[in-house]
Design a protein around this motif. Sequence first.
Motif, PDB file in Angstrom:
ATOM      1  N   CYS A  70      -2.107   5.492  -2.256  1.00 41.45           N
ATOM      2  CA  CYS A  70      -3.561   5.595  -2.281  1.00 41.45           C
ATOM      3  C   CYS A  70      -4.158   4.230  -1.965  1.00 41.45           C
ATOM      4  CB  CYS A  70      -4.014   6.069  -3.668  1.00 41.45           C
ATOM      5  SG  CYS A  70      -5.780   6.358  -3.796  1.00 41.45           S
ATOM      6  N   ILE A  71      -5.293   4.235  -1.278  1.00 39.32           N
ATOM      7  CA  ILE A  71      -6.032   3.006  -0.997  1.00 39.32           C
ATOM      8  C   ILE A  71      -7.430   3.185  -1.574  1.00 39.32           C
ATOM      9  CG2 ILE A  71      -6.932   1.451   0.752  1.00 39.32           C
ATOM     10  CD1 ILE A  71      -4.655   2.421   2.592  1.00 39.32           C
ATOM     11  N   HIS A  72      -7.789   2.334  -2.521  1.00 39.01           N
ATOM     12  CA  HIS A  72      -9.121   2.349  -3.127  1.00 39.01           C
ATOM     13  C   HIS A  72      -9.950   1.298  -2.400  1.00 39.01           C
ATOM     14  CE1 HIS A  72      -7.302   4.573  -6.488  1.00 39.01           C
ATOM     15  NE2 HIS A  72      -6.313   3.701  -6.373  1.00 39.01           N
ATOM     16  N   LYS A  73     -11.034   1.705  -1.793  1.00 39.47           N
ATOM     17  CA  LYS A  73     -11.843   0.786  -1.002  1.00 39.47           C
ATOM     18  C   LYS A  73     -12.974   0.212  -1.848  1.00 39.47           C
ATOM     19  CE  LYS A  73     -10.507   2.509   3.376  1.00 39.47           C
ATOM     20  NZ  LYS A  73      -9.853   1.482   4.091  1.00 39.47           N
ATOM     21  N   VAL A  74     -12.641  -0.800  -2.635  1.00 42.00           N
ATOM     22  CA  VAL A  74     -13.605  -1.523  -3.468  1.00 42.00           C
ATOM     23  C   VAL A  74     -13.256  -2.996  -3.385  1.00 42.00           C
ATOM     24  CG1 VAL A  74     -14.015   0.367  -5.079  1.00 42.00           C
ATOM     25  CG2 VAL A  74     -12.205  -1.264  -5.544  1.00 42.00           C
ATOM     26  N   ASN A 100      -5.940  -6.688  -3.252  1.00 44.48           N
ATOM     27  CA  ASN A 100      -5.643  -7.374  -2.006  1.00 44.48           C
ATOM     28  C   ASN A 100      -6.853  -8.132  -1.484  1.00 44.48           C
ATOM     29  OD1 ASN A 100      -5.079  -7.351   1.148  1.00 44.48           O
ATOM     30  ND2 ASN A 100      -3.129  -7.037   0.102  1.00 44.48           N
ATOM     31  N   GLU A 101      -6.596  -9.156  -0.651  1.00 43.57           N
ATOM     32  CA  GLU A 101      -7.661  -9.956  -0.050  1.00 43.57           C
ATOM     33  C   GLU A 101      -8.560  -9.163   0.894  1.00 43.57           C
ATOM     34  OE1 GLU A 101      -5.919 -13.328   1.888  1.00 43.57           O
ATOM     35  OE2 GLU A 101      -6.244 -14.580   0.131  1.00 43.57           O
ATOM     36  N   ASP A 102      -8.117  -8.015   1.363  1.00 44.79           N
ATOM     37  CA  ASP A 102      -8.952  -7.203   2.252  1.00 44.79           C
ATOM     38  C   ASP A 102      -9.949  -6.345   1.461  1.00 44.79           C
ATOM     39  OD1 ASP A 102      -7.406  -5.178   1.215  1.00 44.79           O
ATOM     40  OD2 ASP A 102      -6.548  -4.553   3.123  1.00 44.79           O
ATOM     41  N   HIS A 103     -10.104  -6.635   0.180  1.00 42.75           N
ATOM     42  CA  HIS A 103     -11.068  -5.979  -0.719  1.00 42.75           C
ATOM     43  C   HIS A 103     -10.682  -4.546  -1.052  1.00 42.75           C
ATOM     44  CE1 HIS A 103     -13.595  -9.453  -0.239  1.00 42.75           C
ATOM     45  NE2 HIS A 103     -13.557  -9.298   1.063  1.00 42.75           N
ATOM     46  N   ASN A 104      -9.407  -4.228  -0.973  1.00 43.04           N
ATOM     47  CA  ASN A 104      -8.925  -2.901  -1.319  1.00 43.04           C
ATOM     48  C   ASN A 104      -7.881  -2.988  -2.425  1.00 43.04           C
ATOM     49  OD1 ASN A 104     -10.446  -1.637   0.724  1.00 43.04           O
ATOM     50  ND2 ASN A 104      -8.854  -2.038   2.220  1.00 43.04           N
ATOM     51  N   LEU A 105      -7.714  -1.868  -3.122  1.00 43.43           N
ATOM     52  CA  LEU A 105      -6.622  -1.703  -4.078  1.00 43.43           C
ATOM     53  C   LEU A 105      -5.609  -0.770  -3.445  1.00 43.43           C
ATOM     54  CD1 LEU A 105      -8.564  -1.041  -7.398  1.00 43.43           C
ATOM     55  CD2 LEU A 105      -7.364  -3.119  -6.758  1.00 43.43           C
ATOM     56  N   ARG A 119     -12.156  -5.453 -11.762  1.00 39.30           N
ATOM     57  CA  ARG A 119     -13.111  -6.446 -12.224  1.00 39.30           C
ATOM     58  C   ARG A 119     -13.528  -7.234 -10.994  1.00 39.30           C
ATOM     59  NH1 ARG A 119     -10.306 -10.360 -15.605  1.00 39.30           N
ATOM     60  NH2 ARG A 119     -10.168 -11.615 -13.749  1.00 39.30           N
ATOM     61  N   ARG A 120     -14.850  -7.295 -10.771  1.00 47.61           N
ATOM     62  CA  ARG A 120     -15.356  -7.987  -9.596  1.00 47.61           C
ATOM     63  C   ARG A 120     -16.204  -9.172 -10.008  1.00 47.61           C
ATOM     64  NH1 ARG A 120     -18.296  -3.441  -6.226  1.00 47.61           N
ATOM     65  NH2 ARG A 120     -18.910  -2.753  -8.258  1.00 47.61           N
ATOM     66  N   ARG A 165      -2.933 -11.050   1.904  1.00 44.59           N
ATOM     67  CA  ARG A 165      -2.319 -11.478   0.639  1.00 44.59           C
ATOM     68  C   ARG A 165      -2.859 -10.675  -0.545  1.00 44.59           C
ATOM     69  NH1 ARG A 165      -3.402 -15.582  -3.250  1.00 44.59           N
ATOM     70  NH2 ARG A 165      -5.346 -16.025  -2.193  1.00 44.59           N
ATOM     71  N   SER A 166      -1.980 -10.321  -1.464  1.00 44.30           N
ATOM     72  CA  SER A 166      -2.386  -9.650  -2.690  1.00 44.30           C
ATOM     73  C   SER A 166      -2.631 -10.691  -3.769  1.00 44.30           C
ATOM     74  CB  SER A 166      -1.320  -8.661  -3.160  1.00 44.30           C
ATOM     75  OG  SER A 166      -1.192  -7.614  -2.220  1.00 44.30           O
ATOM     76  N   ASN A 167      -3.688 -10.487  -4.560  1.00 42.96           N
ATOM     77  CA  ASN A 167      -4.069 -11.435  -5.601  1.00 42.96           C
ATOM     78  C   ASN A 167      -3.442 -11.117  -6.950  1.00 42.96           C
ATOM     79  OD1 ASN A 167      -5.923 -12.674  -3.807  1.00 42.96           O
ATOM     80  ND2 ASN A 167      -7.345 -11.009  -4.201  1.00 42.96           N
ATOM     81  N   ARG A 168      -3.240  -9.830  -7.218  1.00 42.14           N
ATOM     82  CA  ARG A 168      -2.790  -9.407  -8.543  1.00 42.14           C
ATOM     83  C   ARG A 168      -2.009  -8.119  -8.433  1.00 42.14           C
ATOM     84  NH1 ARG A 168      -3.416 -12.529 -12.898  1.00 42.14           N
ATOM     85  NH2 ARG A 168      -5.289 -13.150 -11.829  1.00 42.14           N
ATOM     86  N   VAL A 169      -1.046  -7.957  -9.317  1.00 38.62           N
ATOM     87  CA  VAL A 169      -0.278  -6.724  -9.412  1.00 38.62           C
ATOM     88  C   VAL A 169      -0.435  -6.189 -10.836  1.00 38.62           C
ATOM     89  CG1 VAL A 169       1.859  -7.951  -9.963  1.00 38.62           C
ATOM     90  CG2 VAL A 169       1.976  -5.630  -9.067  1.00 38.62           C
TER      91      VAL A 169
END
Length: 184
Positions: A158-162, A140-145, A179-180, A122-126
């Motif tokens: 692109c996949i940002h792994k943060v 996304n819930e998998d901790h990626n953008l 923002r974390r 699931r995605s949290n924000r767009v």
Amino acid sequence: MLWTCGDDKTIKLWDREVEEEEGGLRAAVLPTATILGQYPFLGLDTHWSEDLVATCGVDVQVWDPQRSEPVTTLTWGSESVSSVRFNPIEHHVLASCASDRSVVLHDLRSSTAIRKLVLAKRSNRVAWNPLEAFNFVLANEDHNLYTFDMRKMDIAKCIHKVPPWSAAPRPGHHAAATRRRCPL
């Protein structure tokens, strides 16, 4: 002006100016407009150029502050919608994230959904890129953008792994600001 919404089924418009009275600042700040919805709201976004507000919850609704009923209700069979954002360049397009792992692009001109994308989590924000009209980022819930081009949504650009909680594209950069939540 500041818009708020909540699980009390209300959308409120607040005046951000604080008035001074004798003896100090005004004690109670009251909303300048209140709209009562049928269901609780999970989020909202304001249109970039028109006097419209989009809300999400059970579905996506677009409101005119001068009316008590939504101008448009946009649905595509999801359980609940957690995020909605207007495109800053293509003003008639908005995107929403739903609890069924879907991301839906809507067109306000025809009051229909344009495309639907379903991810593994699931995605949290767009968030839309403010300089590139077709690009948006999903937290996304998998901790990626995930950065997508709305014209070709079959694969992420692109996949940002943060570990993000929300995302915002940075103009002129190839990365997104996040923002974390930090543990105490």
